[in-house]
Enzyme design. Structure first.
Site, mmCIF file in Angstrom:
data_model
loop_
_atom_site.group_PDB
_atom_site.id
_atom_site.type_symbol
_atom_site.label_atom_id
_atom_site.label_comp_id
_atom_site.label_asym_id
_atom_site.label_seq_id
_atom_site.Cartn_x
_atom_site.Cartn_y
_atom_site.Cartn_z
ATOM 1 N N LYS A 1 -40.634 1.350 88.742
ATOM 2 C CA LYS A 1 -41.273 0.051 88.463
ATOM 3 C C LYS A 1 -40.289 -1.069 88.816
ATOM 4 C CE LYS A 1 -43.867 2.997 85.917
ATOM 5 N NZ LYS A 1 -43.619 4.450 85.912
ATOM 6 N N TYR B 1 -23.559 17.650 97.342
ATOM 7 C CA TYR B 1 -24.156 18.179 96.104
ATOM 8 C C TYR B 1 -23.547 17.494 94.882
ATOM 9 C CZ TYR B 1 -26.190 21.288 92.707
ATOM 10 O OH TYR B 1 -26.927 21.766 91.656
ATOM 11 N N PHE C 1 -55.879 12.128 81.291
ATOM 12 C CA PHE C 1 -56.404 11.077 82.169
ATOM 13 C C PHE C 1 -56.089 11.335 83.643
ATOM 14 C CE2 PHE C 1 -52.346 8.986 82.993
ATOM 15 C CZ PHE C 1 -51.582 9.418 81.926
ATOM 16 N N PHE D 1 -46.769 5.178 74.613
ATOM 17 C CA PHE D 1 -47.047 5.340 76.034
ATOM 18 C C PHE D 1 -47.289 6.826 76.265
ATOM 19 C CE2 PHE D 1 -46.255 6.083 80.501
ATOM 20 C CZ PHE D 1 -47.255 5.273 80.998
ATOM 21 N N THR D 2 -48.199 7.140 77.179
ATOM 22 C CA THR D 2 -48.692 8.512 77.360
ATOM 23 C C THR D 2 -47.578 9.546 77.509
ATOM 24 O OG1 THR D 2 -48.919 7.956 79.698
ATOM 25 C CG2 THR D 2 -50.916 7.808 78.346
ATOM 26 N N ASP E 1 -37.091 1.788 76.100
ATOM 27 C CA ASP E 1 -37.744 2.134 77.360
ATOM 28 C C ASP E 1 -37.626 0.881 78.236
ATOM 29 O OD1 ASP E 1 -39.430 2.511 79.492
ATOM 30 O OD2 ASP E 1 -40.967 3.565 78.331
ATOM 31 N N ARG F 1 -57.296 2.849 80.727
ATOM 32 C CA ARG F 1 -56.285 2.846 79.669
ATOM 33 C C ARG F 1 -57.025 2.656 78.353
ATOM 34 N NH1 ARG F 1 -51.070 4.393 81.663
ATOM 35 N NH2 ARG F 1 -52.371 6.171 81.184
HETATM 36 N N1 PM9 Z 1 -45.940 4.578 83.968
HETATM 37 C C1 PM9 Z 1 -47.885 3.712 84.996
HETATM 38 O O1 PM9 Z 1 -48.720 3.756 85.902
HETATM 39 C C2 PM9 Z 1 -46.997 5.934 85.786
HETATM 40 C C3 PM9 Z 1 -47.530 7.124 85.083
HETATM 41 S S1 PM9 Z 1 -48.951 6.891 84.064
HETATM 42 C C4 PM9 Z 1 -50.158 6.422 85.155
HETATM 43 O O2 PM9 Z 1 -47.850 2.777 84.164
HETATM 44 C C5 PM9 Z 1 -43.383 3.540 80.792
HETATM 45 C C6 PM9 Z 1 -43.527 2.288 80.003
HETATM 46 C C7 PM9 Z 1 -44.180 3.777 81.879
HETATM 47 C C8 PM9 Z 1 -44.042 4.998 82.599
HETATM 48 C C9 PM9 Z 1 -44.883 5.323 83.676
HETATM 49 C C10 PM9 Z 1 -43.061 5.928 82.154
HETATM 50 C C11 PM9 Z 1 -42.875 7.246 82.848
HETATM 51 C C12 PM9 Z 1 -42.302 5.631 81.070
HETATM 52 N N2 PM9 Z 1 -42.481 4.456 80.394
HETATM 53 O O3 PM9 Z 1 -43.906 7.758 85.750
HETATM 54 O O4 PM9 Z 1 -42.251 9.383 84.914
HETATM 55 O O5 PM9 Z 1 -45.063 2.857 82.251
HETATM 56 O O6 PM9 Z 1 -41.477 7.512 86.310
HETATM 57 O O7 PM9 Z 1 -42.232 7.053 84.050
HETATM 58 C C13 PM9 Z 1 -46.873 4.737 84.894
HETATM 59 P P1 PM9 Z 1 -42.497 7.989 85.327
#
Ligand code: PM9
Length: 470
Positions: free
Chosen positions: A271, A85, A462, A137-138, A228, A395
Site C-alpha cells: 500500500k 541468498y 470473501f 481487519f480480515t 499496523d 466490505r
Molecule cells: N489489505 C486490501 O485490499 C489486501 C487484502 S484484502 C482484500 O485492503 C491492512 C490494514 C490491510 C491489509 C491488506 C493487510 C494485509 C494488513 N493490514 O495483503 O498481506 O489493508 O499485504 O496485507 C488489502 P497483505
C-alpha cells in the site's frame, strides 16, 4: 487576465489547484467490454469480483494493494537487485529506510503484510489472550485467532456510523480499553493492535492525541502497543490536515512521532510503499526481534530477505522515501477526495468523512430493501461491474465471516462496497467515469434484488465465495 469561459475546480472554489507531482512515462491500454461479455464474466465469477479475470475489467478499483505505479527511480532500483541468498545490500537499504522514517530499531522483511501478521501473532499471543484493536481487519484478526487470541473491538462508536463526521473515527475508545484491562487482567491481554487509517471503517485516521494517551494507558497496565502501519502515511497526512498544532509539520515528521509511541509495527508495503509486493515487521525489543528473526526462517525465508527478491526490497526502500513526500500524499489522498466530493454532491450514500485510500458506498442506504443476509454490498459490486466494467469489492457481512464460537454470520453495522484507488495509476477523468457509473446503478437501485451464497470457503471467505442472484 483575459476572460475565459471555463473555470477549473480550484478557480470556482477561489483557490489554486494542486496537480499530481509526476508525469506519465509509460501507459497500459485498458480493455472495454460489452454488457453481454460482462454478464457472462460475472456469472462465471459467481458474482464475486475477486473471481473475475483482470482482462475483463475496465477500471480496477478492487484494491490499492500491490497495484501502484512504480516510479522510474524504483524501476531503476529493480536493476540493482543483489540476489545473494544472505546479506543482500538491498536488505540494508530497506533497514535504513525503515529506521529513518518509522524509527524502529530492528527489521524483519516478509513477503507481504500477512506474513508479518503471522509472525507477530505467533510470537506475541498466548492461547486465550485478548487482542483489543480499533476495528478488525480480515487477515489481521484471522492470524490473531489462529494463534489462539480473542480479538476485541475497542474503536470509538462513531466508527460504526457511516454518517458520523468525527475527524478521527479510527481512534480507540480509551474507556473501553481500560475496562477490558480491568475485567480480564492486563496479563491476559497479548498486546493492543492499533491500525492507522482503519480500513474497514472507511480509511479513517487515528489522532496523535489518541496514540499518546494510548501509550500512557498501556504503560500504566504494562501492555505492549503494536501498530499496523500499512496506511500510516495516509494517517499522518490526516493529522497534518485536521489536528491542531500539526498544520505546518511535514508528513514524514508526523509519521515518525506517531510510531515513537508504539513498540513496533507490521506493514503491508503493497500500500503506502508504492510497490507490487513486500512487507516487514519492525520492533524495538531485542528479545522479541530474536524470536521473530528465528520464526521468519521457518515461514518466509532468511532474515535478510523474508520471501522477497533483493530487487523487491530495493523498490520498497525507494518507495518509502517517495511515499512520505508531502506533495505525493496530498495528490494521493486528493484524488480519493475528488471522487468522494462528486458522489457527495450527487447525494450517493457513502461513508463520511471520505477516507485516505477508497470510497466506501453505504450499501444499507443504497439498497434499503435488501436485507444484510442477502448481501447488498456484494450485489452492488456486481451491478457496478455489469454497468461499466469497474471492479470494486464487498466490505460487509461477507468480509466479516462467521463467529468462530457460534458459527453464525457476523453482522457488522457497516455494509459497504469499497472502490479502492490505486496510487499513481488513474486520472481524474477515470474518477469521473466511476462516479457516473455509480450514479447509473443508483438510478436503477429499486429494481435490484439480493444474492444467495452457494459456496463458502472456510478462511477469508470473501476472496473465493460464490453467489447466485435471488
Ligand atoms: N489489505 C486490501 O485490499 C489486501 C487484502 S484484502 C482484500 O485492503 C491492512 C490494514 C490491510 C491489509 C491488506 C493487510 C494485509 C494488513 N493490514 O495483503 O498481506 O489493508 O499485504 O496485507 C488489502 P497483505
Amino acid at each position: 487576465m483575459g476572460e475565459h469561459k471555463f473555470k477549473t475546480m480550484g478557480e470556482q472554489a477561489g483557490r489554486r489547484s494542486w496537480a499530481e507531482p509526476w508525469k506519465i512515462k509509460m501507459v497500459e491500454p485498458l480493455r472495454m467490454t460489452t454488457r453481454a461479455e460482462r454478464e457472462h464474466a460475472i456469472r462465471e465469477a459467481g458474482y464475486n469480483t475477486f473471481l473475475l479475470r483482470s482482462a475483463d475489467v475496465y477500471i480496477d478499483l478492487l484494491t490499492d494493494s500491490g497495484t501502484s505505479a512504480m516510479s522510474d527511480r524504483q524501476w531503476a532500483g529493480m536493476m540493482l537487485g543483489d540476489e545473494a541468498y544472505a546479506g543482500s545490500v538491498n536488505f540494508y537499504h530497506l533497514e535504513e529506510a525503515v529506521q529513518a522514517f518509522y524509527g524502529y530499531k530492528y527489521l524483519v522483511p516478509t513477503h507481504q503484510g500477512r506474513g508479518a501478521e503471522h509472525l507477530i501473532s505467533q510470537a506475541g499471543i498466548k492461547k486465550g489472550q485478548y487482542v483489543p484493536g480499533n476495528m478488525y481487519f480480515t487477515t489481521t484478526r484471522l492470524h490473531q485467532e489462529m494463534a489462539g487470541g480473542i480479538f476485541t473491538d475497542v474503536i470509538i462508536d462513531e466508527a460504526h456510523d457511516p454518517q458520523s463526521l468525527h475527524p478521527f473515527k479510527g481512534n480507540i475508545d480509551l474507556q473501553k480499553l481500560e475496562d477490558l484491562f480491568r475485567a480480564k487482567g492486563p496479563e491476559n491481554v497479548a498486546y493492543v493492535s492499533l491500525a492507522g487509517t482503519v480500513n474497514m471503517a472507511g480509511g479513517q485516521p487515528v489522532s496523535m492525541e489518541n496514540v499518546k494517551a494510548l501509550r500512557e494507558l498501556c504503560d500504566r497496565y504494562g501492555v505492549k502497543l503494536y501498530l499496523d502501519a500499512t496506511r500510516m502515511v495516509e494517517n499522518a497526512y490526516f493529522i497534518q490536515q485536521r489536528e491542531d498544532g500539526y498544520g505546518s509539520t511535514p508528513v514524514a515528521t508526523i509519521l515518525k512521532e506517531f510510531c515513537s509511541y508504539t513498540d513496533g509495527a507490521w506493514m503491508s508495503g503493497k500500500k503506502d510503499h508504492l510497490v507490487n509486493i513486500g512487507g516487514w515487521l519492525a520492533v524495538n525489543d531485542w528479545n522479541l526481534f530474536e524470536e521473530l528473526r528465528n520464526l521468519v526462517v521457518v515461514y518466509e525465508g532468511l532474515h535478510t530477505y523474508g520471501g522477497l527478491a533483493g530487487r523487491d526490497m530495493e523498490a520498497m526502500a525507494i518507495g518509502i522515501r517517495e511515499s512520505v513526500s508531502d506533495d505525493h500524499i496530498r495528490a494521493r489522498v486528493g484524488q480519493v477526495q475528488y471522487l468522494g466530493q462528486l458522489l457527495t454532491d450527487w447525494e450517493i450514500p457513502i461513508v463520511q468523512p471520505v477516507g485516505g485510500h477508497a470510497i466506501f458506498v453505504d450499501a444499507r442506504r443504497f439498497y434499503p430493501h435488501i436485507p444484510q443476509d442477502e448481501f447488498p454490498a456484494q450485489m452492488l459490486a456486481a451491478q457496478l461491474y455489469l454497468d461499466s466494467g469497474i471492479r470494486s469489492m464487498e466490505r460487509g457481512i461477507v468480509s466479516a465471516g462467521r463467529d468462530p464460537l457460534t458459527g453464525e454470520h457476523r453482522h457488522p453495522r457497516l455494509e459497504l462496497t469499497r472502490l479502492t484507488i490505486p496510487r499513481r495509476v488513474y486520472t481524474e477523468a477515470h474518477m469521473d467515469v466511476v462516479a457516473e457509473s455509480i450514479n447509473e446503478v443508483y438510478k436503477e437501485r429499486k429494481n435490484t434484488r439480493g444474492l444467495k451464497m452457494i459456496y463458502e470457503p472456510h478462511y477469508l471467505r470473501f476472496f473465493q465465495a460464490r453467489f447466485e442472484p435471488l
